[in-house]
Design a protein around this motif. Structure first.
Motif, PDB file in Angstrom:
ATOM      1  N   LEU A  22      23.825 -18.546  55.274  1.00 31.74           N
ATOM      2  CA  LEU A  22      22.986 -19.475  54.714  1.00 31.74           C
ATOM      3  C   LEU A  22      23.207 -20.979  54.945  1.00 31.74           C
ATOM      4  CD1 LEU A  22      20.768 -20.071  52.402  1.00 31.74           C
ATOM      5  CD2 LEU A  22      22.707 -20.237  50.812  1.00 31.74           C
ATOM      6  N   LEU A  23      24.328 -21.455  55.066  1.00 27.65           N
ATOM      7  CA  LEU A  23      24.535 -22.736  55.620  1.00 27.65           C
ATOM      8  C   LEU A  23      24.071 -23.038  57.151  1.00 27.65           C
ATOM      9  CD1 LEU A  23      28.376 -23.253  54.270  1.00 27.65           C
ATOM     10  CD2 LEU A  23      26.105 -24.428  53.471  1.00 27.65           C
ATOM     11  N   THR A  24      24.311 -21.965  58.018  1.00 31.80           N
ATOM     12  CA  THR A  24      23.750 -21.889  59.310  1.00 31.80           C
ATOM     13  C   THR A  24      22.234 -22.094  59.272  1.00 31.80           C
ATOM     14  OG1 THR A  24      25.569 -20.654  60.167  1.00 31.80           O
ATOM     15  CG2 THR A  24      23.743 -20.773  61.492  1.00 31.80           C
ATOM     16  N   ALA A  25      21.643 -21.308  58.455  1.00 36.15           N
ATOM     17  CA  ALA A  25      20.275 -21.357  58.331  1.00 36.15           C
ATOM     18  C   ALA A  25      19.810 -22.801  58.034  1.00 36.15           C
ATOM     19  CB  ALA A  25      19.434 -20.194  57.614  1.00 36.15           C
ATOM     20  N   LEU A  26      20.390 -23.323  56.897  1.00 34.00           N
ATOM     21  CA  LEU A  26      20.051 -24.599  56.431  1.00 34.00           C
ATOM     22  C   LEU A  26      20.112 -25.692  57.651  1.00 34.00           C
ATOM     23  CD1 LEU A  26      21.556 -24.595  53.126  1.00 34.00           C
ATOM     24  CD2 LEU A  26      18.984 -24.647  53.537  1.00 34.00           C
ATOM     25  N   VAL A  27      21.412 -25.642  58.401  1.00 36.65           N
ATOM     26  CA  VAL A  27      21.333 -26.562  59.644  1.00 36.65           C
ATOM     27  C   VAL A  27      20.397 -26.340  60.736  1.00 36.65           C
ATOM     28  CG1 VAL A  27      22.776 -27.332  61.624  1.00 36.65           C
ATOM     29  CG2 VAL A  27      24.001 -26.735  59.379  1.00 36.65           C
ATOM     30  N   ALA A  52      23.221 -34.117  59.206  1.00 36.08           N
ATOM     31  CA  ALA A  52      23.339 -34.477  57.641  1.00 36.08           C
ATOM     32  C   ALA A  52      23.765 -33.116  57.135  1.00 36.08           C
ATOM     33  CB  ALA A  52      22.063 -34.913  56.884  1.00 36.08           C
ATOM     34  N   MET A  53      22.900 -31.859  57.259  1.00 34.19           N
ATOM     35  CA  MET A  53      23.201 -30.537  56.692  1.00 34.19           C
ATOM     36  C   MET A  53      24.836 -30.050  57.265  1.00 34.19           C
ATOM     37  SD  MET A  53      22.234 -28.625  54.343  1.00 34.19           S
ATOM     38  CE  MET A  53      23.467 -27.572  53.920  1.00 34.19           C
ATOM     39  N   LEU A  54      24.996 -30.466  58.462  1.00 36.04           N
ATOM     40  CA  LEU A  54      26.396 -30.006  59.040  1.00 36.04           C
ATOM     41  C   LEU A  54      27.369 -30.739  58.423  1.00 36.04           C
ATOM     42  CD1 LEU A  54      27.742 -30.176  62.654  1.00 36.04           C
ATOM     43  CD2 LEU A  54      28.874 -31.366  60.992  1.00 36.04           C
ATOM     44  N   PHE A  55      27.191 -32.131  57.990  1.00 40.49           N
ATOM     45  CA  PHE A  55      28.169 -32.978  57.189  1.00 40.49           C
ATOM     46  C   PHE A  55      28.465 -32.474  55.720  1.00 40.49           C
ATOM     47  CE2 PHE A  55      26.631 -36.709  59.959  1.00 40.49           C
ATOM     48  CZ  PHE A  55      27.801 -36.584  60.869  1.00 40.49           C
ATOM     49  N   ALA A  58      30.338 -28.907  55.781  1.00 41.38           N
ATOM     50  CA  ALA A  58      31.676 -29.266  56.189  1.00 41.38           C
ATOM     51  C   ALA A  58      32.359 -30.017  54.878  1.00 41.38           C
ATOM     52  CB  ALA A  58      31.907 -29.986  57.367  1.00 41.38           C
ATOM     53  N   ILE A  59      31.661 -30.861  54.290  1.00 40.60           N
ATOM     54  CA  ILE A  59      32.358 -31.321  53.125  1.00 40.60           C
ATOM     55  C   ILE A  59      32.513 -30.846  51.925  1.00 40.60           C
ATOM     56  CG2 ILE A  59      32.082 -33.268  51.381  1.00 40.60           C
ATOM     57  CD1 ILE A  59      31.045 -35.113  53.627  1.00 40.60           C
ATOM     58  N   VAL A  60      31.271 -29.839  51.534  1.00 41.46           N
ATOM     59  CA  VAL A  60      31.351 -29.055  50.373  1.00 41.46           C
ATOM     60  C   VAL A  60      32.083 -27.825  50.519  1.00 41.46           C
ATOM     61  CG1 VAL A  60      29.702 -27.821  48.723  1.00 41.46           C
ATOM     62  CG2 VAL A  60      29.384 -30.212  49.472  1.00 41.46           C
ATOM     63  N   PHE A  61      32.009 -27.134  51.676  1.00 45.11           N
ATOM     64  CA  PHE A  61      32.763 -25.758  51.983  1.00 45.11           C
ATOM     65  C   PHE A  61      33.642 -25.590  52.707  1.00 45.11           C
ATOM     66  CE2 PHE A  61      28.326 -25.312  50.619  1.00 45.11           C
ATOM     67  CZ  PHE A  61      28.489 -24.480  49.459  1.00 45.11           C
ATOM     68  N   GLY A  62      34.195 -26.835  53.573  1.00 46.24           N
ATOM     69  CA  GLY A  62      35.491 -26.823  54.439  1.00 46.24           C
ATOM     70  C   GLY A  62      35.093 -26.580  55.959  1.00 46.24           C
ATOM     71  N   PRO A  63      36.161 -26.895  56.834  1.00 45.87           N
ATOM     72  CA  PRO A  63      35.891 -26.887  58.305  1.00 45.87           C
ATOM     73  C   PRO A  63      35.557 -25.807  58.891  1.00 45.87           C
ATOM     74  CG  PRO A  63      38.286 -26.775  57.415  1.00 45.87           C
ATOM     75  CD  PRO A  63      37.568 -26.748  56.227  1.00 45.87           C
ATOM     76  N   LYS A  64      35.970 -24.456  58.280  1.00 48.65           N
ATOM     77  CA  LYS A  64      35.243 -23.330  59.079  1.00 48.65           C
ATOM     78  C   LYS A  64      33.979 -23.040  58.978  1.00 48.65           C
ATOM     79  CE  LYS A  64      39.757 -21.111  59.169  1.00 48.65           C
ATOM     80  NZ  LYS A  64      40.591 -19.903  58.302  1.00 48.65           N
ATOM     81  N   LYS A  65      33.490 -22.959  57.802  1.00 48.91           N
ATOM     82  CA  LYS A  65      31.782 -23.121  57.526  1.00 48.91           C
ATOM     83  C   LYS A  65      31.204 -24.221  58.198  1.00 48.91           C
ATOM     84  CE  LYS A  65      32.278 -20.012  53.624  1.00 48.91           C
ATOM     85  NZ  LYS A  65      33.710 -19.652  53.538  1.00 48.91           N
ATOM     86  N   GLY A  66      31.688 -25.372  58.146  1.00 45.64           N
ATOM     87  CA  GLY A  66      30.961 -26.661  58.685  1.00 45.64           C
ATOM     88  C   GLY A  66      31.037 -26.346  60.134  1.00 45.64           C
ATOM     89  N   ALA A  67      32.005 -25.905  60.646  1.00 44.23           N
ATOM     90  CA  ALA A  67      32.000 -25.731  62.319  1.00 44.23           C
ATOM     91  C   ALA A  67      30.840 -24.644  62.540  1.00 44.23           C
ATOM     92  CB  ALA A  67      33.589 -25.434  62.614  1.00 44.23           C
ATOM     93  N   PHE A  68      31.025 -23.613  62.054  1.00 48.54           N
ATOM     94  CA  PHE A  68      30.055 -22.418  62.398  1.00 48.54           C
ATOM     95  C   PHE A  68      28.632 -22.753  62.093  1.00 48.54           C
ATOM     96  CE2 PHE A  68      27.775 -18.443  61.953  1.00 48.54           C
ATOM     97  CZ  PHE A  68      28.359 -17.591  62.896  1.00 48.54           C
ATOM     98  N   ALA A  69      28.558 -23.438  61.017  1.00 48.50           N
ATOM     99  CA  ALA A  69      27.086 -23.578  60.785  1.00 48.50           C
ATOM    100  C   ALA A  69      26.714 -24.730  61.674  1.00 48.50           C
ATOM    101  CB  ALA A  69      26.882 -24.051  59.258  1.00 48.50           C
ATOM    102  N   GLY A  70      27.222 -25.803  61.896  1.00 50.76           N
ATOM    103  CA  GLY A  70      27.068 -26.851  62.910  1.00 50.76           C
ATOM    104  C   GLY A  70      26.591 -26.332  64.132  1.00 50.76           C
ATOM    105  N   ALA A  71      27.516 -25.297  64.813  1.00 49.84           N
ATOM    106  CA  ALA A  71      27.535 -25.057  66.119  1.00 49.84           C
ATOM    107  C   ALA A  71      26.318 -24.070  66.229  1.00 49.84           C
ATOM    108  CB  ALA A  71      28.902 -24.255  66.297  1.00 49.84           C
ATOM    109  N   VAL A  72      26.189 -23.025  65.330  1.00 54.29           N
ATOM    110  CA  VAL A  72      25.360 -21.979  65.577  1.00 54.29           C
ATOM    111  C   VAL A  72      24.090 -22.663  65.209  1.00 54.29           C
ATOM    112  CG1 VAL A  72      24.728 -19.705  64.924  1.00 54.29           C
ATOM    113  CG2 VAL A  72      26.883 -20.345  65.339  1.00 54.29           C
TER     114      VAL A  72
END
Length: 179
Positions: A22-27, A52-55, A58-72
């Motif tokens: 879901l986070l990946t789709a939102l990004v 903004a969605m990447l930030f 990462a802030i709300v759900f942590g580094p792994k989810k932020g990294a994956f969502a932003g990258a993908v």
């Protein structure tokens, strides 16, 4: 008892997978829906809400989810939007950026609850992103000067990301489900 623990673990892993998707789709959607090509540089640069969605991720759900969502999320945007040449560096820089933001925001058990550390995480994540795109563009164009014109666009994109993400995170962190 063991069966219940296994079921609970499986349920948690499934929830994490769904949340990350879901986070990946939102990004991706945030990058796709509102993006403005800047009239500078060879490629013009692109300002969008994906940062903004990447930030936020990462802030709300942590580094792994932020990294994956932003990258993908942003890497996929590059692949489907005519920016495919940028997809490899987007994947790398945005993964690093999401990880840095989340790692700093979640360090010391803060879990993204400190506005100062959230802002610090974003600010620290910007130079590696800019450096990554600069190096990539230098390799593509065989020139170390031309890519300098992309840096203002990267900074504008980051500032817009901060202006959107910090207030959204403040609001989200007040909701019990996001604490």
């Amino acid at each position: 008892m063991e069966r219940t623990a296994a079921y609970s673990s499986s349920k948690t892993k499934t929830f994490d997978l769904i949340l990350t998707a879901l986070l990946t789709a939102l990004v991706f959607v945030s990058t796709m829906l509102l993006n403005i090509k800047l009239p500078i540089s060879i490629n013009g640069g692109l300002v969008h809400l994906g940062s903004a969605m990447l930030f936020i991720s990462a802030i709300v759900f942590g580094p792994k989810k932020g990294a994956f969502a932003g990258a993908v999320g942003m890497g996929l945007f590059d692949l489907v939007s005519g920016w495919a040449l940028w997809a490899p560096i987007t994947f790398l820089t945005r993964a690093l950026q999401g990880y840095i933001v989340g790692k700093i925001a979640w360090a010391g058990g803060r879990k993204g609850n400190s506005i100062a550390y959230n802002l610090l995480g974003i600010i620290v994540s910007v130079p590696p992103m800019i450096a990554g795109y600069y190096l990539w563009e230098s390799l593509i164009y065989g020139n170390w000067i031309v890519p300098l014109t992309s840096i203002p666009g990267d900074i504008v994109q980051s500032v817009i990301g901060i202006a959107v993400a910090i207030p959204v995170c403040i609001v989200l962190k007040k909701i019990p489900a996001f604490k």
